[in-house]
Design a protein around this motif. Structure first.
Motif, mmCIF file in Angstrom:
data_model
loop_
_atom_site.group_PDB
_atom_site.id
_atom_site.type_symbol
_atom_site.label_atom_id
_atom_site.label_comp_id
_atom_site.label_asym_id
_atom_site.label_seq_id
_atom_site.Cartn_x
_atom_site.Cartn_y
_atom_site.Cartn_z
ATOM 1 N N TYR A 303 -1.114 -12.109 27.324
ATOM 2 C CA TYR A 303 0.000 -11.535 28.061
ATOM 3 C C TYR A 303 0.654 -12.590 28.957
ATOM 4 O O TYR A 303 1.882 -12.714 29.001
ATOM 5 C CB TYR A 303 -0.460 -10.327 28.882
ATOM 6 C CG TYR A 303 0.642 -9.760 29.735
ATOM 7 C CD1 TYR A 303 1.662 -9.004 29.158
ATOM 8 C CD2 TYR A 303 0.689 -10.003 31.102
ATOM 9 C CE1 TYR A 303 2.707 -8.504 29.922
ATOM 10 C CE2 TYR A 303 1.726 -9.506 31.880
ATOM 11 C CZ TYR A 303 2.730 -8.765 31.288
ATOM 12 O OH TYR A 303 3.760 -8.275 32.053
ATOM 13 N N ALA A 304 -0.197 -13.377 29.638
ATOM 14 C CA ALA A 304 0.332 -14.405 30.540
ATOM 15 C C ALA A 304 1.161 -15.422 29.744
ATOM 16 O O ALA A 304 2.223 -15.859 30.202
ATOM 17 C CB ALA A 304 -0.811 -15.095 31.271
ATOM 18 N N GLU A 305 0.701 -15.768 28.561
ATOM 19 C CA GLU A 305 1.458 -16.720 27.736
ATOM 20 C C GLU A 305 2.804 -16.134 27.307
ATOM 21 O O GLU A 305 3.829 -16.804 27.362
ATOM 22 C CB GLU A 305 0.637 -17.125 26.504
ATOM 23 C CG GLU A 305 -0.418 -18.169 26.855
ATOM 24 C CD GLU A 305 -1.472 -18.368 25.769
ATOM 25 O OE1 GLU A 305 -1.324 -17.761 24.671
ATOM 26 O OE2 GLU A 305 -2.443 -19.112 26.020
ATOM 27 N N LYS A 306 2.790 -14.869 26.900
ATOM 28 C CA LYS A 306 4.051 -14.218 26.521
ATOM 29 C C LYS A 306 5.026 -14.193 27.699
ATOM 30 O O LYS A 306 6.217 -14.443 27.539
ATOM 31 C CB LYS A 306 3.791 -12.767 26.089
ATOM 32 C CG LYS A 306 3.192 -12.627 24.708
ATOM 33 C CD LYS A 306 3.091 -11.146 24.352
ATOM 34 C CE LYS A 306 2.055 -10.909 23.275
ATOM 35 N NZ LYS A 306 1.890 -9.470 22.956
ATOM 36 N N GLU A 307 4.485 -13.888 28.877
ATOM 37 C CA GLU A 307 5.333 -13.830 30.075
ATOM 38 C C GLU A 307 5.964 -15.187 30.374
ATOM 39 O O GLU A 307 7.143 -15.271 30.711
ATOM 40 C CB GLU A 307 4.509 -13.375 31.286
ATOM 41 C CG GLU A 307 4.333 -11.883 31.373
ATOM 42 C CD GLU A 307 5.621 -11.186 31.788
ATOM 43 O OE1 GLU A 307 5.868 -11.063 32.983
ATOM 44 O OE2 GLU A 307 6.395 -10.778 30.888
ATOM 45 N N ASP A 308 5.138 -16.241 30.221
ATOM 46 C CA ASP A 308 5.649 -17.598 30.444
ATOM 47 C C ASP A 308 6.811 -17.886 29.516
ATOM 48 O O ASP A 308 7.851 -18.388 29.931
ATOM 49 C CB ASP A 308 4.534 -18.631 30.168
ATOM 50 C CG ASP A 308 3.723 -18.889 31.423
ATOM 51 O OD1 ASP A 308 4.124 -18.373 32.488
ATOM 52 O OD2 ASP A 308 2.694 -19.586 31.331
ATOM 53 N N LYS A 309 6.615 -17.545 28.240
ATOM 54 C CA LYS A 309 7.672 -17.786 27.248
ATOM 55 C C LYS A 309 8.929 -17.018 27.609
ATOM 56 O O LYS A 309 10.028 -17.543 27.559
ATOM 57 C CB LYS A 309 7.189 -17.355 25.860
ATOM 58 C CG LYS A 309 6.580 -18.520 25.105
ATOM 59 C CD LYS A 309 6.510 -18.233 23.616
ATOM 60 C CE LYS A 309 5.538 -19.239 22.995
ATOM 61 N NZ LYS A 309 4.501 -18.606 22.203
ATOM 62 N N GLY B 161 -1.675 -3.477 26.966
ATOM 63 C CA GLY B 161 -0.761 -2.992 25.937
ATOM 64 C C GLY B 161 -0.016 -4.135 25.271
ATOM 65 O O GLY B 161 0.078 -4.205 24.051
ATOM 66 N N ASP B 162 0.490 -5.044 26.091
ATOM 67 C CA ASP B 162 1.286 -6.157 25.575
ATOM 68 C C ASP B 162 0.456 -7.441 25.502
ATOM 69 O O ASP B 162 0.975 -8.534 25.622
ATOM 70 C CB ASP B 162 2.513 -6.359 26.485
ATOM 71 C CG ASP B 162 3.553 -7.292 25.870
ATOM 72 O OD1 ASP B 162 3.517 -7.485 24.630
ATOM 73 O OD2 ASP B 162 4.371 -7.837 26.625
ATOM 74 N N GLY B 163 -0.851 -7.308 25.307
ATOM 75 C CA GLY B 163 -1.732 -8.480 25.223
ATOM 76 C C GLY B 163 -1.952 -8.900 23.790
ATOM 77 O O GLY B 163 -1.064 -9.462 23.159
#
Lengths: 318, 263
Positions: A303-309, B161-163
């Protein structure tokens, strides 16, 4: 003064002058290793030490006692965190330290390899185990490695609080119903000797101690600390009307100290080597929690990686 | 059944009884959720989250204590916060069924907390203006921590959920499985007839709750179960799932074994 003194000698002189060693300073490799071993062992002790107490949170006999115990175990988790951070300043990652704990390469305080079958053990752990830990940790507030010394100042404050709370639990039991008194005495019988063992081998058999004293990582010998603990604790037991389970225990007027019986060193070394009643259980518990949490940690990371992107994509180009 | 009962459930309450019932709704929810969360101590997925969840458990149990202390004053005599926590049986507990459901894995605990924390957020926010001062004071004192709980659990729902694919699947199943226990949160109760409107009727929280849950689930790429799932009921009038018996057995063992002891 000669110019050809070695860097090791300079380091020793620096430490001798009561200066604190900081993460970026040069230090002998063995000093670094000793500290990583000791600080990570200390961190692991806090974390593994949560288990025998967590065991009683759901069964604490009053809401007040439940809150105090929860807060205590939370403090221990917090101590674990500071100590992992202090050890990380020496270049070993927390993941590595945890892997070493789980593989058995790193140790933690042997005291936590004993079970807590009784509510009285929540008192005894606070009174004796935290009491013994404080004896050691007060000394460590003056240890030569800066981040460790500073972590200890904060930890000592909380530990003294825990010790008072533990003593309060035991006092209520000792002054309570006959069943409660019996609980208190039975718990003291089980924890007394393991608490004395917490100070480690006797000075004659403590190979690492001498160098640690010279580097001022350690400032008092195991036997000195153990004697201080006995002297402090015996009057507390008397005040509670509890009996210390040692028939050789007596006040020595000449030494101004209590004489006490011989520790069962066979038991001590066996528990360290993994043969205590709970060694396997404690590590298995830690491994299980760690493995069951793997998907959660992976999710958090993903999730943290997606957020960074997503953040990068929304940042306008300079 | 005659006089004041319908389908085995008490229908008529005096003013005093209604007030006590309402206080037990609040207090028992806080105690049982706190007790459940405290079981995560030393088994969390990472040390920082052990600390976070212990902290939340502390908040809930602390709030339960304030409410029980007040109930003890109302009841008078030998009643104490501890006699209310330790010497009542399952049929006297008024907590929602949702929170007595097992902790399960981290995702199940998170979803259960998310549903409850969101409910508590809207409830306690409005209870700050309750005409009954002891409740308003507890609400005022707790709103900050309750807001934090709601944020914490919503953030975790989003993270799971978004992981990863695995975490999404797991947490979606938790949402689906726990959904049937959420309807009860918004039930009406005959006690409200005896209470003034500043005692927030739980049924009035439903639209805000649903809107927030929808919003968070959407961000989390999760789907909410269809409307019309049959809702379980019973907690608010003392008819519980079998889980509560185990929770109480564990919690109450020492005081019940040694009823004359002080701790």
């Amino acid at each position: 003064m000669g110019t050809n003194i070695s860097i090791e000698e300079k380091f020793q002189a620096y430490v001798d002058a009561e200066n604190k060693v900081e993460p970026k300073d040069w230090m002998p490799e063995k000093y670094r290793k000793t500290l990583v071993r000791q600080i990570s062992q200390h961190a692991h002790s806090e974390v593994i030490g949560m288990q025998p107490e967590a065991n009683w949170i759901t069964r604490a006999p009053s809401l007040r006692a439940k809150l105090i115990l929860l807060a205590k175990v939370q403090d221990e988790a917090g101590h674990g965190l500071y100590l992992y951070s202090a050890a990380e300043t020496l270049g070993t990652s927390r993941d590595q330290m945890i892997a070493d704990l789980q593989s058995g390469k790193a140790k933690y305080s042997s005291i936590f390899n004993y079970p807590t079958p009784s509510w009285a053990d929540m008192g005894t752990i606070g009174w004796l185990v935290d009491g013994a830990a404080i004896q050691n940790q007060v000394m460590l507030t003056r240890t030569s490695y800066g981040p460790y010394a500073r972590a200890m100042v904060k930890i000592c404050k909380e530990e003294s609080f825990h010790q008072r709370q533990g003593y309060e639990i035991i006092m209520k039991l000792a002054q309570g119903t006959p069943e409660q008194k019996k609980m208190a005495q039975e718990s003291l019988n089980r924890w007394w000797w393991p608490s004395l063992m917490m100070f480690g081998p006797s000075d004659d058999n403590s190979p690492n101690s001498e160098q640690s004293m010279r580097w001022k990582i350690k400032r008092k010998s195991n036997d000195t600390l153990r004697q201080e603990f006995v002297n402090k604790t015996v009057p507390q037991a008397h005040y509670l009307g509890l009996t210390i389970p040692d028939s050789d225990l007596k006040w020595n007027e000449k030494r101004g100290s209590y004489d006490f019986g011989e520790i069962n060193w066979d038991e001590f070394y066996n528990v360290i080597q993994g043969n205590g009643p709970c060694n396997k259980e404690r590590i298995a518990h830690h491994v299980k929690a760690h493995e069951e949490g793997a998907w959660v940690r992976e999710a958090a990371l993903a999730y943290a990686e997606k957020e960074d992107k997503r953040r990068q994509n929304t940042t306008p180009a300079a | 059944m005659g006089g004041g009962w319908l389908n085995g459930v008490k229908r008529d309450f005096t003013k005093e009884e209604a007030l006590e019932e309402y206080l037990f709704f609040l207090a028992d929810d806080a105690l049982i959720l706190g007790q459940q969360l405290s079981k995560w101590c030393s088994v969390g997925p990472v040390l920082e989250q052990d600390i976070a969840i212990i902290n939340t458990a502390l908040d809930h149990i602390g709030r339960a204590r304030l409410l029980y202390q007040h109930l003890a004053v109302l009841k008078g005599g030998v009643t104490t916060e501890d006699s209310l926590a330790y010497f009542r049986d399952h049929m006297d507990f008024r907590n929602a069924l949702l929170i007595e459901q097992p902790n399960g894995h981290w995702g199940e605990t998170i979803v259960r907390s998310f549903f409850m924390d969101t409910f508590n957020f809207y409830l306690y926010d409005r209870l700050r203006s309750c005409s009954y001062a002891p409740i308003a004071e507890v609400a005022e004192k707790s709103i900050k921590e309750i807001t934090y709980h709601a944020q914490w659990s919503a953030e975790w729902v989003v993270r799971l959920g978004d992981g990863t694919e695995e975490s999404r699947e797991k947490v979606q199943k938790s949402v689906d499985d726990l959904w049937m226990w959420t309807g009860e949160l918004f039930e009406t109760s005959p006690i409200y007839k005896e209470l003034d409107p500043s005692f927030v009727k739980f049924s009035t929280l439903k639209s805000s709750w649903l809107e927030k849950v929808d919003e968070v689930l959407q961000v989390a790429t999760l789907t909410r179960p269809e409307d019309g799932v049959w809702a379980q009921t019973g907690g608010r009038y003392g008819v519980h799932s079998a889980q509560l018996g185990f929770i109480l057995a564990e919690m109450q063992i020492l005081p019940r074994t040694h009823p004359d002891a002080n701790w």
